[in-house]
Design an enzyme around this catalytic site. Structure first.
Site, mmCIF file in Angstrom:
data_model
loop_
_atom_site.group_PDB
_atom_site.id
_atom_site.type_symbol
_atom_site.label_atom_id
_atom_site.label_comp_id
_atom_site.label_asym_id
_atom_site.label_seq_id
_atom_site.Cartn_x
_atom_site.Cartn_y
_atom_site.Cartn_z
ATOM 1 N N ARG A 24 41.796 36.113 54.279
ATOM 2 C CA ARG A 24 43.129 36.405 54.827
ATOM 3 C C ARG A 24 42.990 37.238 56.073
ATOM 4 N NH1 ARG A 24 46.310 37.854 49.307
ATOM 5 N NH2 ARG A 24 46.219 35.742 48.485
ATOM 6 N N SER A 117 49.521 34.165 50.606
ATOM 7 C CA SER A 117 50.254 34.552 49.400
ATOM 8 C C SER A 117 51.520 35.353 49.679
ATOM 9 C CB SER A 117 49.302 35.309 48.475
ATOM 10 O OG SER A 117 49.899 35.497 47.234
ATOM 11 N N HIS A 118 51.521 36.604 49.225
ATOM 12 C CA HIS A 118 52.703 37.463 49.311
ATOM 13 C C HIS A 118 52.757 38.206 50.640
ATOM 14 C CE1 HIS A 118 49.181 39.397 47.744
ATOM 15 N NE2 HIS A 118 49.615 40.521 48.285
ATOM 16 N N ASP A 289 56.828 34.630 45.118
ATOM 17 C CA ASP A 289 56.231 35.009 46.400
ATOM 18 C C ASP A 289 56.068 33.773 47.291
ATOM 19 O OD1 ASP A 289 54.099 33.828 45.081
ATOM 20 O OD2 ASP A 289 52.607 35.221 45.860
ATOM 21 N N ASP A 291 53.694 31.734 48.145
ATOM 22 C CA ASP A 291 53.007 30.528 47.672
ATOM 23 C C ASP A 291 53.323 30.197 46.217
ATOM 24 O OD1 ASP A 291 51.555 32.765 46.759
ATOM 25 O OD2 ASP A 291 49.702 31.621 46.616
ATOM 26 N N ASP A 293 52.923 31.703 43.242
ATOM 27 C CA ASP A 293 52.184 32.019 42.013
ATOM 28 C C ASP A 293 52.689 33.299 41.344
ATOM 29 O OD1 ASP A 293 51.099 33.620 43.988
ATOM 30 O OD2 ASP A 293 49.015 33.033 43.650
ATOM 31 N N ARG A 294 53.379 34.162 42.101
ATOM 32 C CA ARG A 294 53.896 35.401 41.495
ATOM 33 C C ARG A 294 55.362 35.246 41.072
ATOM 34 N NH1 ARG A 294 51.561 40.563 44.791
ATOM 35 N NH2 ARG A 294 49.380 39.928 44.758
ATOM 36 N N THR A 358 40.789 42.514 38.546
ATOM 37 C CA THR A 358 41.924 41.829 39.180
ATOM 38 C C THR A 358 41.433 40.560 39.860
ATOM 39 O OG1 THR A 358 41.601 43.100 41.165
ATOM 40 C CG2 THR A 358 43.221 43.938 39.639
ATOM 41 N N GLU A 377 48.716 39.655 35.129
ATOM 42 C CA GLU A 377 48.336 40.826 35.923
ATOM 43 C C GLU A 377 49.607 41.625 36.202
ATOM 44 O OE1 GLU A 377 44.881 40.247 38.719
ATOM 45 O OE2 GLU A 377 46.069 38.475 39.158
ATOM 46 N N LYS A 390 47.837 31.519 38.468
ATOM 47 C CA LYS A 390 49.072 32.073 37.928
ATOM 48 C C LYS A 390 50.218 31.205 38.434
ATOM 49 C CE LYS A 390 49.003 35.778 41.379
ATOM 50 N NZ LYS A 390 47.621 36.206 41.711
#
Ligand code: G16
Length: 563
Positions: A24, A117-118, A289, A291, A293-294, A358, A377, A390
């Site tokens: 990233r 991601s987020h 989020d 993408d 997954d959250r 994690t 998580e 996730k």
């Protein structure tokens, strides 16, 4: 007419080290000449080696700025390297869980996910490239290390620069590269993913819950996709399948910059959802989020379900989800900083329960070995062995299944859970974008604190509470399946009553250092259950700040995000 691949001479860039969620960086870094090409070539060579020529790969992303350009480059590099088929997302949009689903469904050799991601997106924000292996999960450390090693010595990459692909229409496109067939299949991952959800959950029961049944009014939901990739999935599931009015899904058109939002579903960045839920008009709220997954789950009046409690409640209620009747329940797991609430459920149900570092990749091995069904998580990640990532929408449907089955509100489900198991009070403080040197110094000091055995049995008092240290370490994990060891995964200060203070530096940020401080304290007295975690945990927070000297070292008198 056939196309020809070219070999382009290049030079290594510094610091192309993929972490737990890929590489990233700011998007401008990725836009440098040959930067993306180098990393993709190293990823493919390191991950697939001899199997690269003739392989099948999936490519998708969360729709952020630079995604379409990167998708085209990746397809051209695949073609240049003799890959036989690429399954690419329609318009480049595929959530991270959907990529995992597609890799597994079509049995590809792996996949590339374009996401940070987020983290925010746009011309001045972040981009990322992540490789997932053939089980659908994030690449293990052996692969990411091999990628990194290769990025230090790369001298050329192979590409088919004249290959032009239209990813705006679903279907198959055939090419010939260096005399061999090359296929690009644009897939509708929304249909594939939703079809899978319909195998896992009882959509009729969910429809009954949302529309009302047996004289019960429907639960009014509010789903916020934060302008990320989840919009089309939410539209299909909630509006088309479950008959929810379109007003009940918001921020559901994917945008390259997420409309300026920081697409992280927590109480700070999803404040819009919290404010709407506070009005009391909805019985259930959720955000995803960038993408997908959250997830964050809220009940009526913005009753907040911590991700740690969410995991424990789902563990206690897997019988509400038809999938688990078919597969059986094979064990639970949580990341180290996640609260021990799920451990209590595991104990009662006689299930194995794993504590891993994690990062979702650690769960994959356990799932592949048939020892893990449900994991999570504290960082708003929840999922099961249906895929190897996730899965935000899965978690929302799991929660709605529990509500439909128990005919209770979110708050009632949680209160009943605490009444049975007690409450693991929990909070996380994030100090984002700190200067790296003081943050590293703090961790160094904490490592010295760990090394000093004189700290065991030491007591700390704050307010009317006294805590005695029982154990201190820098968490190390030995994978029970492949025996690989992951060291230095976070400082743990564990007290005699089971309360914990944990310090970690984030591995997913793209600039500066983010310090994460996690605090957990267990209470069994029902009188405490409705108290605020900030009040209950105040003494432990003070002790954490005293031991770490965080404020003195970083100059921060408060965190940027409190969860
Ligand atoms: C954070 C969380 C981890 C999570 C990781 C990746 O890492 O703390 O629990 O696994 O993000 O999440 P995602 O795939 O959604 O980006 P860190 O190192 O920043 O704390």
């Amino acid at each position: 007419m056939g196309l020809t691949a070219k070999e382009i001479i290049t030079q290594p860039f510094e610091g192309q080290k993929p972490g737990t969620s890929g590489l990233r960086k700011g998007v401008k870094v990725y836009q440098q000449e040959n930067y993306t090409e180098n990393f993709v070539q190293c990823t493919l060579t390191a991950a697939l080696g001899d199997k690269l020529a003739g392989s099948t790969l999936a490519v998708g992303g969360d729709g952020r700025y630079f995604g379409k350009e990167a998708t085209l480059k990746i397809i051209q590099i695949c073609a240049g390297n003799g890959v036989s088929k690429v399954l690419v997302a329609h318009n480049g949009l595929m959530s991270t869980p959907a990529v995992s689903c597609v890799i597994r469904k079509y049995a590809t050799d792996g996949g590339i996910i374009l996401t940070a991601s987020h983290n925010p997106g746009g011309p001045n924000a972040d981009f990322g490239i992540k490789y997932n292996i053939s089980n659908g999960g994030p690449a293990p450390e052996a692969v990411t290390n091999a990628i990194f090693e290769m990025t230090k010595t790369i001298s050329s990459y192979k590409i088919c620069p004249d290959l032009n692909v239209d990813i705006s229409s679903i279907g198959q496109q055939e090419f010939e590269v260096n005399g061999k067939p090359f296929t690009v299949q644009v897939v509708d991952s929304v249909s594939d993913y939703v079809a899978y959800m319909k195998e896992i959950f009882d959509f009729n029961a969910l429809k009954g819950l949302l529309q009302g049944s047996d004289g019960q009014p429907g639960v009014n939901v509010l789903i916020n996709a934060m302008n990320g990739v989840m919009g089309p999935y939410a539209q299909k599931v909630f509006v088309e399948e479950l008959g929810t009015p379109t007003d009940n899904i918001v921020n559901c058109v994917p945008m390259e910059d997420f409309g300026g939002l920081h697409p992280d579903p927590n109480l700070t960045y999803a404040a819009d959802l919290v404010q709407e839920l506070e009005k009391g008009r909805h019985g259930f709220g959720a955000a995803f989020d960038g993408d997908g997954d959250r997830n964050m789950i809220l009940g009526k009046n913005a009753f907040f379900v911590t991700p740690s409690d969410s995991l424990a409640v789902l563990a206690d209620n897997l019988d509400c989800i038809p999938y688990f009747a078919k597969t059986g329940v094979k064990g639970f797991a949580r990341s180290m900083p996640t609260s021990g609430a799920v451990d209590r459920v595991a104990k009662k149900k006689n299930q194995e329960c794993f504590e891993v570092p994690t990062g979702w990749k650690f769960f994959g091995n356990l799932m592949d070995a048939g020892r893990l069904s449900l994991c999570g998580e504290e960082s708003f990640g929840t999922g099961s062995d249906h895929i190897r990532e996730k899965d935000g929408l899965w978690a929302v449907l799991a929660w709605l299944s529990v509500l439909a089955n128990k005919k209770q509100s979110v708050e009632d489900v949680i209160m009943q859970h605490w009444t049975t198991y007690g409450r693991n009070f929990y909070t996380r403080y994030d100090y984002e974008n700190c200067e790296s040197d003081p943050a590293n110094q703090m961790m160094k000091n904490l490592n010295c604190f760990v090394a000093d055995s004189g700290n065991i049995n030491k007591s700390f008092t704050s307010g009317d509470k006294t805590y005695t240290i029982e154990k201190i370490d820098n968490f190390s994990y030995t994978d029970p399946v492949d025996a690989s060891v992951s060291k230095n995964q976070g400082i743990r200060i564990i007290f005699a009553d089971g309360s914990r203070i944990i310090f970690r530096l984030s591995g997913t940020g793209s600039s500066g250092a983010t310090i994460r401080l996690y605090i957990e304290g267990y209470e069994s007295d029902p009188k405490t259950f409705t108290q605020s975690p900030q009040d209950v945990l105040k003494p432990l927070i003070n002790i954490a700040l005293e031991i770490s000297k965080l404020q003195e070292l970083t100059g921060r008198d408060k965190p940027t995000v409190i969860t």
